[in-house]
Design a protein around this motif. Sequence first.
Motif, PDB file in Angstrom:
ATOM      1  N   ASN A 154       0.886  -1.174   0.000  1.00 13.90           N
ATOM      2  CA  ASN A 154       0.000   0.000   0.000  1.00 13.90           C
ATOM      3  C   ASN A 154       0.923   1.224   0.000  1.00 13.90           C
ATOM      4  OD1 ASN A 154      -1.925   1.931   0.531  1.00 13.90           O
ATOM      5  ND2 ASN A 154      -2.243   1.347   2.657  1.00 13.90           N
ATOM      6  N   PRO A 155       0.856   2.130  -0.956  1.00 19.73           N
ATOM      7  CA  PRO A 155      -0.246   2.416  -1.891  1.00 19.73           C
ATOM      8  C   PRO A 155      -0.110   1.833  -3.301  1.00 19.73           C
ATOM      9  CG  PRO A 155       1.301   4.228  -1.926  1.00 19.73           C
ATOM     10  CD  PRO A 155       1.882   3.199  -0.986  1.00 19.73           C
ATOM     11  N   SER A 156       0.946   1.052  -3.579  1.00 22.85           N
ATOM     12  CA  SER A 156       1.179   0.683  -4.983  1.00 22.85           C
ATOM     13  C   SER A 156       0.343  -0.513  -5.453  1.00 22.85           C
ATOM     14  CB  SER A 156       2.662   0.413  -5.228  1.00 22.85           C
ATOM     15  OG  SER A 156       3.162  -0.548  -4.324  1.00 22.85           O
ATOM     16  N   GLY A 157       0.007  -1.444  -4.536  1.00 24.77           N
ATOM     17  CA  GLY A 157      -0.887  -2.549  -4.908  1.00 24.77           C
ATOM     18  C   GLY A 157      -0.205  -3.828  -5.368  1.00 24.77           C
ATOM     19  N   ASN A 158       1.102  -3.760  -5.642  1.00 26.20           N
ATOM     20  CA  ASN A 158       1.808  -4.948  -6.147  1.00 26.20           C
ATOM     21  C   ASN A 158       2.274  -5.863  -5.026  1.00 26.20           C
ATOM     22  OD1 ASN A 158       3.704  -2.643  -5.619  1.00 26.20           O
ATOM     23  ND2 ASN A 158       5.190  -4.277  -5.847  1.00 26.20           N
ATOM     24  N   THR A 159       2.475  -7.157  -5.352  1.00 24.07           N
ATOM     25  CA  THR A 159       3.112  -8.049  -4.371  1.00 24.07           C
ATOM     26  C   THR A 159       4.629  -7.901  -4.516  1.00 24.07           C
ATOM     27  OG1 THR A 159       2.921  -9.834  -5.959  1.00 24.07           O
ATOM     28  CG2 THR A 159       1.302  -9.798  -4.195  1.00 24.07           C
ATOM     29  N   VAL A 160       5.329  -8.269  -3.455  1.00 25.63           N
ATOM     30  CA  VAL A 160       6.776  -8.099  -3.419  1.00 25.63           C
ATOM     31  C   VAL A 160       7.441  -9.431  -3.763  1.00 25.63           C
ATOM     32  CG1 VAL A 160       8.718  -7.521  -1.907  1.00 25.63           C
ATOM     33  CG2 VAL A 160       6.587  -6.218  -1.756  1.00 25.63           C
ATOM     34  N   ASP A 161       8.485  -9.367  -4.582  1.00 20.62           N
ATOM     35  CA  ASP A 161       9.184 -10.555  -5.065  1.00 20.62           C
ATOM     36  C   ASP A 161       9.617 -11.477  -3.918  1.00 20.62           C
ATOM     37  OD1 ASP A 161      10.664 -12.049  -7.183  1.00 20.62           O
ATOM     38  OD2 ASP A 161      12.370 -11.465  -5.955  1.00 20.62           O
ATOM     39  N   ARG A 162       9.207 -12.742  -3.998  1.00 21.03           N
ATOM     40  CA  ARG A 162       9.463 -13.706  -2.908  1.00 21.03           C
ATOM     41  C   ARG A 162      10.946 -14.001  -2.714  1.00 21.03           C
ATOM     42  NH1 ARG A 162       4.557 -15.722  -1.216  1.00 21.03           N
ATOM     43  NH2 ARG A 162       5.370 -17.353   0.146  1.00 21.03           N
ATOM     44  N   LYS A 163      11.672 -14.109  -3.820  1.00 22.01           N
ATOM     45  CA  LYS A 163      13.114 -14.406  -3.731  1.00 22.01           C
ATOM     46  C   LYS A 163      13.836 -13.304  -2.963  1.00 22.01           C
ATOM     47  CE  LYS A 163      13.868 -18.319  -6.000  1.00 22.01           C
ATOM     48  NZ  LYS A 163      12.793 -18.962  -5.226  1.00 22.01           N
ATOM     49  N   ALA A 164      13.440 -12.065  -3.205  1.00 20.93           N
ATOM     50  CA  ALA A 164      14.059 -10.922  -2.521  1.00 20.93           C
ATOM     51  C   ALA A 164      13.783 -11.005  -1.016  1.00 20.93           C
ATOM     52  CB  ALA A 164      13.512  -9.613  -3.087  1.00 20.93           C
ATOM     53  N   ILE A 165      12.542 -11.354  -0.664  1.00 20.06           N
ATOM     54  CA  ILE A 165      12.188 -11.476   0.757  1.00 20.06           C
ATOM     55  C   ILE A 165      12.959 -12.630   1.395  1.00 20.06           C
ATOM     56  CG2 ILE A 165      10.312 -12.004   2.389  1.00 20.06           C
ATOM     57  CD1 ILE A 165       8.407 -10.435   0.604  1.00 20.06           C
ATOM     58  N   GLU A 166      13.067 -13.746   0.678  1.00 22.67           N
ATOM     59  CA  GLU A 166      13.813 -14.903   1.205  1.00 22.67           C
ATOM     60  C   GLU A 166      15.258 -14.537   1.507  1.00 22.67           C
ATOM     61  OE1 GLU A 166      13.266 -18.106  -1.605  1.00 22.67           O
ATOM     62  OE2 GLU A 166      11.215 -18.437  -0.882  1.00 22.67           O
ATOM     63  N   ARG A 167      15.856 -13.779   0.601  1.00 25.37           N
ATOM     64  CA  ARG A 167      17.257 -13.375   0.811  1.00 25.37           C
ATOM     65  C   ARG A 167      17.384 -12.539   2.087  1.00 25.37           C
ATOM     66  NH1 ARG A 167      20.776  -9.493  -2.965  1.00 25.37           N
ATOM     67  NH2 ARG A 167      22.489  -9.317  -1.460  1.00 25.37           N
TER      68      ARG A 167
END
Length: 348
Positions: A154-167
């Motif tokens: 929020n506010p952009s609406g997109n999901t965040v890249d899973r690989k980036a979160i995993e790292r």
Amino acid sequence: LLVMNLNKLLRKNILGMKPYSSARDEYTDLQKDMVFLDANENPYDTALNRYPDPQQTILKSLISKQKEVFPDQILLGNGSDEVLDLIFRAFCEPNQDSVLTLPPTYGMYEVLANLNAVKNIQVPLSSDFQLEVDAILAAIQPHTKLLFICSPNNPSGNTVDRKAIERLLNEFKGLIIIDEAYIDFTEELSWTQALNTYPNLIVTQTLSKAYGLAGIRLGICYASKAIITILNKIKPPYNINTLTQDAALKALENKVLKDTQVGTILKERSRLIDAFKLISFIEKIYPTEANFILIKVDDANKRYNELIKNGVVVRNRSSQLQCENCLRITVGTPTENAQLLTLLNTLK
């Protein structure tokens, strides 16, 4: 992240603190037909004369079944905002520790950092609103305890890249809070499934969006048993009132209604996006997996005021990083959306 490490992250005063024990923490079998003279309540039955269950046992047991998470991995808050505040208060030493936020994102993370006298290190998202992992890792300081990621954002609406979160989960030594307020509107899997893989992961959700219960203020926190034990220690004893617990149970038991409404919202979201493509002053429609759409227009202040004048309220997000001339539009009912589109089409 062993318990030892968790104790290292924890504020010293919390580590040694003895939690308040309420009457309902000491005698917990509230279903039994007993004479309750332990909590200084009014004895006359009003349906609300008794204190609520401080551990929300019945509600947590239902959430546990639906989300496939153990009850002792769940904490309920007075909205997600209380949950987030408790995390700050448990782990961040005022005037000493810092947290990382990734603008543009939900504004309460910064407000809570300021409220708790905790330094907020901001690492902007990329132009397509994704994590700049190297920049985030480079910004970490010795006293950085928490990292907040909102997905869908929020506010952009997109999901965040899973690989980036995993790292980040693998490399950041503090706690990572993934705010999933809009998880019901995306095909993406919830991060609750990774709780047992990453002990430094906290996931927050809410009944305010998909379940249509913004008015009852119920936020849900999922984490390891160790983290939940800490947050339970410092939460107000009766933070979730009886009316909220009852309304939440009713809504969670009626999954069909929620799924039907979400289905309609998603259909309407597609319809709005298609219609927006034909409106000349809408310059960009950002990809969304939430129940709202961020659009870039020629002049956000002008368009915002025109809509207000004609009885439609949207959110002007121009003040947010990388959101210049952007309006955020929540997907309404089919009738409301038709009204919005009719109006947009009359504007020159």
